[in-house]
Design a protein around this motif. Structure first.
Motif, PDB file in Angstrom:
ATOM      1  N   ALA A 111       0.834  -1.203   0.000  1.00 56.86           N
ATOM      2  CA  ALA A 111       0.000   0.000   0.000  1.00 56.86           C
ATOM      3  C   ALA A 111       0.869   1.255   0.000  1.00 56.86           C
ATOM      4  O   ALA A 111       0.587   2.208  -0.735  1.00 56.86           O
ATOM      5  CB  ALA A 111      -0.943  -0.003   1.199  1.00 56.86           C
ATOM      6  N   LEU A 112       1.922   1.258   0.796  1.00 60.66           N
ATOM      7  CA  LEU A 112       2.822   2.408   0.834  1.00 60.66           C
ATOM      8  C   LEU A 112       3.448   2.646  -0.538  1.00 60.66           C
ATOM      9  O   LEU A 112       3.497   3.777  -1.027  1.00 60.66           O
ATOM     10  CB  LEU A 112       3.905   2.197   1.892  1.00 60.66           C
ATOM     11  N   VAL A 113       3.885   1.590  -1.182  1.00 60.31           N
ATOM     12  CA  VAL A 113       4.476   1.701  -2.520  1.00 60.31           C
ATOM     13  C   VAL A 113       3.432   2.201  -3.524  1.00 60.31           C
ATOM     14  O   VAL A 113       3.742   3.044  -4.383  1.00 60.31           O
ATOM     15  CB  VAL A 113       5.080   0.348  -2.961  1.00 60.31           C
ATOM     16  N   MET A 114       2.204   1.716  -3.411  1.00 60.25           N
ATOM     17  CA  MET A 114       1.149   2.160  -4.335  1.00 60.25           C
ATOM     18  C   MET A 114       0.890   3.658  -4.199  1.00 60.25           C
ATOM     19  O   MET A 114       0.732   4.358  -5.205  1.00 60.25           O
ATOM     20  CB  MET A 114      -0.144   1.386  -4.076  1.00 60.25           C
ATOM     21  N   TYR A 115       0.837   4.155  -2.975  1.00 65.42           N
ATOM     22  CA  TYR A 115       0.613   5.589  -2.760  1.00 65.42           C
ATOM     23  C   TYR A 115       1.797   6.402  -3.288  1.00 65.42           C
ATOM     24  O   TYR A 115       1.607   7.472  -3.867  1.00 65.42           O
ATOM     25  CB  TYR A 115       0.344   5.877  -1.288  1.00 65.42           C
ATOM     26  N   ARG A 159       3.204   9.460 -10.268  1.00 65.16           N
ATOM     27  CA  ARG A 159       2.490   9.508 -11.543  1.00 65.16           C
ATOM     28  C   ARG A 159       1.634  10.759 -11.651  1.00 65.16           C
ATOM     29  O   ARG A 159       1.480  11.321 -12.734  1.00 65.16           O
ATOM     30  CB  ARG A 159       1.636   8.256 -11.706  1.00 65.16           C
ATOM     31  N   ALA A 160       1.084  11.222 -10.543  1.00 62.47           N
ATOM     32  CA  ALA A 160       0.285  12.454 -10.552  1.00 62.47           C
ATOM     33  C   ALA A 160       1.178  13.634 -10.923  1.00 62.47           C
ATOM     34  O   ALA A 160       0.760  14.504 -11.711  1.00 62.47           O
ATOM     35  CB  ALA A 160      -0.351  12.675  -9.181  1.00 62.47           C
ATOM     36  N   ARG A 161       2.360  13.678 -10.359  1.00 62.85           N
ATOM     37  CA  ARG A 161       3.291  14.769 -10.682  1.00 62.85           C
ATOM     38  C   ARG A 161       3.729  14.728 -12.134  1.00 62.85           C
ATOM     39  O   ARG A 161       3.925  15.763 -12.759  1.00 62.85           O
ATOM     40  CB  ARG A 161       4.512  14.696  -9.783  1.00 62.85           C
ATOM     41  N   ALA A 162       3.900  13.512 -12.667  1.00 64.76           N
ATOM     42  CA  ALA A 162       4.351  13.355 -14.053  1.00 64.76           C
ATOM     43  C   ALA A 162       3.211  13.529 -15.050  1.00 64.76           C
ATOM     44  O   ALA A 162       3.460  13.657 -16.252  1.00 64.76           O
ATOM     45  CB  ALA A 162       4.997  11.980 -14.230  1.00 64.76           C
ATOM     46  N   GLY A 163       1.986  13.517 -14.565  1.00 66.09           N
ATOM     47  CA  GLY A 163       0.844  13.680 -15.465  1.00 66.09           C
ATOM     48  C   GLY A 163       0.572  12.473 -16.334  1.00 66.09           C
ATOM     49  O   GLY A 163       0.079  12.610 -17.455  1.00 66.09           O
ATOM     50  N   VAL A 164       0.883  11.287 -15.816  1.00 66.43           N
ATOM     51  CA  VAL A 164       0.649  10.055 -16.587  1.00 66.43           C
ATOM     52  C   VAL A 164      -0.419   9.209 -15.906  1.00 66.43           C
ATOM     53  O   VAL A 164      -1.018   9.616 -14.917  1.00 66.43           O
ATOM     54  CB  VAL A 164       1.965   9.246 -16.751  1.00 66.43           C
ATOM     55  N   TRP A 165      -0.630   8.006 -16.454  1.00 68.71           N
ATOM     56  CA  TRP A 165      -1.647   7.078 -15.968  1.00 68.71           C
ATOM     57  C   TRP A 165      -1.551   6.901 -14.464  1.00 68.71           C
ATOM     58  O   TRP A 165      -0.469   6.787 -13.911  1.00 68.71           O
ATOM     59  CB  TRP A 165      -1.455   5.740 -16.687  1.00 68.71           C
ATOM     60  N   ARG A 166      -2.704   6.898 -13.795  1.00 70.04           N
ATOM     61  CA  ARG A 166      -2.768   6.849 -12.331  1.00 70.04           C
ATOM     62  C   ARG A 166      -3.389   5.545 -11.848  1.00 70.04           C
ATOM     63  O   ARG A 166      -4.086   4.848 -12.590  1.00 70.04           O
ATOM     64  CB  ARG A 166      -3.640   7.997 -11.810  1.00 70.04           C
ATOM     65  N   ILE A 167      -3.168   5.245 -10.583  1.00 67.97           N
ATOM     66  CA  ILE A 167      -3.816   4.109  -9.929  1.00 67.97           C
ATOM     67  C   ILE A 167      -5.210   4.576  -9.516  1.00 67.97           C
ATOM     68  O   ILE A 167      -5.372   5.669  -8.981  1.00 67.97           O
ATOM     69  CB  ILE A 167      -3.002   3.652  -8.700  1.00 67.97           C
ATOM     70  N   ARG A 168      -6.226   3.748  -9.756  1.00 66.73           N
ATOM     71  CA  ARG A 168      -7.605   4.130  -9.431  1.00 66.73           C
ATOM     72  C   ARG A 168      -7.762   4.347  -7.928  1.00 66.73           C
ATOM     73  O   ARG A 168      -7.166   3.634  -7.117  1.00 66.73           O
ATOM     74  CB  ARG A 168      -8.583   3.048  -9.867  1.00 66.73           C
TER      75      ARG A 168
END
Length: 94
Positions: free
Chosen positions: A20-24, A30-39
């Motif tokens: 979970a920590l790795v997923m966050y 990914r949010a900072r890079a503007g690419v595909w995100r985890i739902r």
């Protein structure tokens, strides 16, 4: 419940919390890079199945999803529920 079962459950919690920590962390990157995100439901599910400690740590360390009510309400609630379950299992060993 045997000590072996309790140990196995603790190993499960450790692995799920680390995941979970790795997923966050990955989702924040990914949010900072503007690419595909985890739902979001996947992130919440990770907390619900035992990774609430790792999810909360990820939220606080990376300042990720801390403004979303479903995260700042559900993740600590899941953590409390899991801690209560672990405490109950530990008491059953005594």
């Amino acid at each position: 419940m045997t000590e072996r079962m309790f140990t196995d459950i603790m190993i499960y919690y450790a692995v799920v919390n680390a995941a979970a920590l790795v997923m966050y962390a990955m989702d924040k990157a990914r949010a900072r890079a503007g690419v595909w995100r985890i739902r979001e439901r996947t992130l919440i599910l990770a907390a619900a199945i035992g990774g609430a400690g790792g999810a909360l740590a990820g939220m606080l360390l990376f300042r990720h999803k801390v403004r979303k009510p479903k995260f700042f309400l559900l993740v600590p609630l899941f953590l409390l529920l899991h801690l209560a379950a672990i405490g109950y299992m530990w008491l059953m060993l005594q």
